[in-house]
Design an enzyme around this catalytic site. Structure first.
Site, PDB file in Angstrom:
ATOM      1  N   GLU A 287       0.819  -1.217   0.000  1.00 41.84           N
ATOM      2  CA  GLU A 287       0.000   0.000   0.000  1.00 41.84           C
ATOM      3  C   GLU A 287       0.849   1.262   0.000  1.00 41.84           C
ATOM      4  O   GLU A 287       0.389   2.322  -0.389  1.00 41.84           O
ATOM      5  CB  GLU A 287      -0.935   0.025   1.216  1.00 41.84           C
ATOM      6  CG  GLU A 287      -2.232  -0.721   0.974  1.00 41.84           C
ATOM      7  CD  GLU A 287      -3.280  -0.497   2.052  1.00 41.84           C
ATOM      8  OE1 GLU A 287      -2.979   0.093   3.106  1.00 41.84           O
ATOM      9  OE2 GLU A 287      -4.424  -0.941   1.848  1.00 41.84           O
ATOM     10  N   HIS A 308       8.790 -26.647  -1.920  1.00 39.21           N
ATOM     11  CA  HIS A 308       8.173 -27.772  -2.634  1.00 39.21           C
ATOM     12  C   HIS A 308       7.009 -27.310  -3.503  1.00 39.21           C
ATOM     13  O   HIS A 308       6.229 -28.115  -3.971  1.00 39.21           O
ATOM     14  CB  HIS A 308       7.732 -28.838  -1.628  1.00 39.21           C
ATOM     15  CG  HIS A 308       8.895 -29.389  -0.855  1.00 39.21           C
ATOM     16  ND1 HIS A 308       9.485 -30.591  -1.155  1.00 39.21           N
ATOM     17  CD2 HIS A 308       9.607 -28.864   0.173  1.00 39.21           C
ATOM     18  CE1 HIS A 308      10.498 -30.795  -0.335  1.00 39.21           C
ATOM     19  NE2 HIS A 308      10.604 -29.761   0.476  1.00 39.21           N
ATOM     20  N   LYS A 422     -13.801  -0.192  -3.928  1.00 33.99           N
ATOM     21  CA  LYS A 422     -14.919   0.130  -3.027  1.00 33.99           C
ATOM     22  C   LYS A 422     -16.041   0.815  -3.800  1.00 33.99           C
ATOM     23  O   LYS A 422     -17.212   0.476  -3.647  1.00 33.99           O
ATOM     24  CB  LYS A 422     -14.441   1.066  -1.904  1.00 33.99           C
ATOM     25  CG  LYS A 422     -13.545   0.401  -0.881  1.00 33.99           C
ATOM     26  CD  LYS A 422     -13.253   1.356   0.258  1.00 33.99           C
ATOM     27  CE  LYS A 422     -12.209   0.809   1.193  1.00 33.99           C
ATOM     28  NZ  LYS A 422     -11.690   1.811   2.118  1.00 33.99           N
TER      29      LYS A 422
HETATM   30  O1  PA5 Z   1      -3.358   0.907   6.035  1.00 32.81           O
HETATM   31  C1  PA5 Z   1      -4.488   1.300   5.833  1.00 32.81           C
HETATM   32  O2  PA5 Z   1      -4.800   2.499   5.956  1.00 32.81           O
HETATM   33  C2  PA5 Z   1      -5.609   0.360   5.445  1.00 32.81           C
HETATM   34  O3  PA5 Z   1      -5.148  -0.927   5.202  1.00 32.81           O
HETATM   35  C3  PA5 Z   1      -6.649   0.268   6.554  1.00 32.81           C
HETATM   36  O4  PA5 Z   1      -6.041  -0.153   7.738  1.00 32.81           O
HETATM   37  C4  PA5 Z   1      -7.785  -0.656   6.197  1.00 32.81           C
HETATM   38  O5  PA5 Z   1      -8.346  -0.304   4.967  1.00 32.81           O
HETATM   39  C5  PA5 Z   1      -8.879  -0.588   7.262  1.00 32.81           C
HETATM   40  O6  PA5 Z   1      -9.349   0.712   7.420  1.00 32.81           O
HETATM   41  P1  PA5 Z   1     -10.165   1.156   8.683  1.00 32.81           P
HETATM   42  O7  PA5 Z   1      -9.320   0.981   9.881  1.00 32.81           O
HETATM   43  O8  PA5 Z   1     -10.506   2.582   8.436  1.00 32.81           O
HETATM   44  O9  PA5 Z   1     -11.397   0.290   8.756  1.00 32.81           O
END
Ligand code: PA5
Length: 445
Positions: A287, A308, A422
């Site tokens: 990310e 393996h 989303k």
């Molecule tokens: O690193 C991030 O920002 C994302 O992976 C969030 O942790 C994930 O989308 C969950 O979001 P939230 O805590 O708002 O539900």
């Protein structure tokens, strides 16, 4: 040294590092002074020193309450809201933690929910917990993420039907933004005990906040030691000398190999305890790096298991990858192979060998084979597997990830690409407000 990075098998000439020292120094300055891009999300940098001590004490009290009240804690969250705690708990408890008798565990069984959209998963978990004493920690920074919101709707009902509204309230712990979002609104409305995710810390950098700490403490893990590890990382990884700073070495090694045309980094572990650390790492780097058509694809393999399955591809497939190994230096078990009179499988040559020592030879043999096959390898040596060292390793990766993003020229602290799925999902579910997109997508499907 609690963490050491061995570059002997990386096939990188020292001049390739030296050429980047100025860029690295600038990236570090931007990170530490919080002047770089995305600097409204740099609260994690000094958090192991600057954390809210009052809340930290409240986390410990809540963890004790959970331990006393519950057979099972359900941690509801997705992405950065669950991977960190799952990584630490998996690393520091038995591989069979949930199956062990309570007398052998330091906390309740820990289950995760809201990290997928599987009716089968949720249905089976609810059924499994029917006759157990259950607490829930629901975690969402935005407070609006569909997966955990949906799972929490089920678990709130489950607890209220099982215990009544008043007792359910005693069993629900909320970790969310301090003022915004549907979850914060609900927590205030229902008067749940609430913990805060600071505004300036994003999900994947939040292990040292209540996001990670409450489930980790509930599992009986020493969160003081974990924080000490993070603090030690903060101190060690701001040291200016490249030769003395394994975090700088790891960040530059990734950058050099990426610029050489490698586009996949494979994180390799040799112990199932680290499988979820690799999952957390994949999210952290995936990310943070993957923007503007740039970035290394973070993959993970678990050896010797995957030798393996994927070993062939790594050894003889296209050479677009490199491997980063995590090696735990201190043995975790003294279990030894023993002699068998018949020796039908021919294993007597291993008589008295510790399994961990055999695993070490597997790692060394594989390392040399893959290097001979043209795959550069870097080795992260972790002195031992305990809360301090895992805390330090988490900080090591977080800082290297921030530095890497700056070296790559992206903002490592946002994730705009995550919104695309989303939006489409909401449109296909006919969520109000997405009508135009709904029509467009339905025509395409
Ligand atoms: O690193 C991030 O920002 C994302 O992976 C969030 O942790 C994930 O989308 C969950 O979001 P939230 O805590 O708002 O539900």
């Amino acid at each position: 040294m609690s963490i050491r990075f061995d570059l002997s098998y990386a096939n990188i000439d020292p001049s390739e590092f030296e050429n980047r020292f100025d860029q690295l120094a600038k990236a570090n300055e931007d990170l530490m002074n919080k002047t770089g891009v995305g600097n409204d999300f740099l609260g994690w940098v000094d958090y192991p020193l600057e954390y809210d001590k009052e809340e930290f004490a409240r986390i410990k009290t809540a963890a004790k309450k959970i331990q006393n009240k519950c057979d099972a804690l359900v941690v509801i969250g997705i992405g950065g809201s669950y991977l960190g705690s799952k990584a630490v708990i998996s690393a520091l408890t038995s591989p069979f933690y949930n199956e062990e008798p309570r007398s052998k565990r330091n906390g309740p069984k820990i289950y995760f929910a809201g990290q997928n959209i599987s009716g089968k998963y949720l249905e089976n978990l609810l059924a499994l917990l029917q006759d157990q004493e259950v607490c829930v920690n629901v975690i969402s920074k935005s407070g609006t993420t569909t997966e955990p919101a949906m799972a929490f709707r089920f678990f709130k009902k489950f607890l209220e039907e099982k215990y009544g509204k008043a007792e359910a309230k005693e069993r629900i712990f909320v970790t969310t933004d301090q003022s915004r979002g549907a979850l914060k609104f609900m927590a205030d409305e229902e008067a749940y005990e609430t913990f805060v995710i600071p505004d300036d810390i994003g999900g994947r950098y939040s292990v040292f906040t209540a996001v990670g700490l409450l489930p980790i403490a509930a599992a009986g893990i020493d969160i003081d030691a974990l924080m000490d590890g993070g603090k030690s990382g903060f101190e060690d990884y701001k040291k200016p000398k490249f030769e003395k700073n394994p975090c700088y070495q790891y960040a530059l090694y990734r950058n050099v190999l990426y610029n050489r045309g490698k586009n996949i980094e494979i994180l390799v572990d040799y112990d199932p305890s680290l499988e979820y650390l690799a999952e957390w790492w994949k999210q952290l780097f995936g990310e943070s790096d993957g923007k503007d058509g740039k970035g290394l694809f973070p993959a993970a393999v678990h050896f010797s298991t995957d030798l393996h399955s994927l070993g062939q591809m790594i050894q003889d497939g296209p050479k677009n990858h490199f491997e980063t190994l995590i090696v735990i230096d201190e043995d975790q078990s003294n279990l030894k192979v023993f002699r068998d009179e018949k020796n039908l499988e021919g294993l007597n040559y291993l008589d008295s060998w510790e399994i961990d020592a055999i695993n070490e030879k597997a790692y060394m043999g594989t390392l040399l084979a893959h290097v001979d096959g043209g795959v550069p390898n870097g080795i992260i040596h972790l002195k031992k597997l305990d809360a301090f060292h895992i805390g330090k390793l988490i900080y090591f990766f977080e800082k290297a990830c921030g530095l890497n993003g700056y070296l790559l020229g992206v903002n490592p602290f946002d994730q705009p690409g995550v919104e695309a799925y989303k939006k489409n999902m909401f449109a296909l579910l006919h969520k109000p407000g997405y009508e135009d997109l709904t029509a467009e997508l339905e025509e395409r499907l």
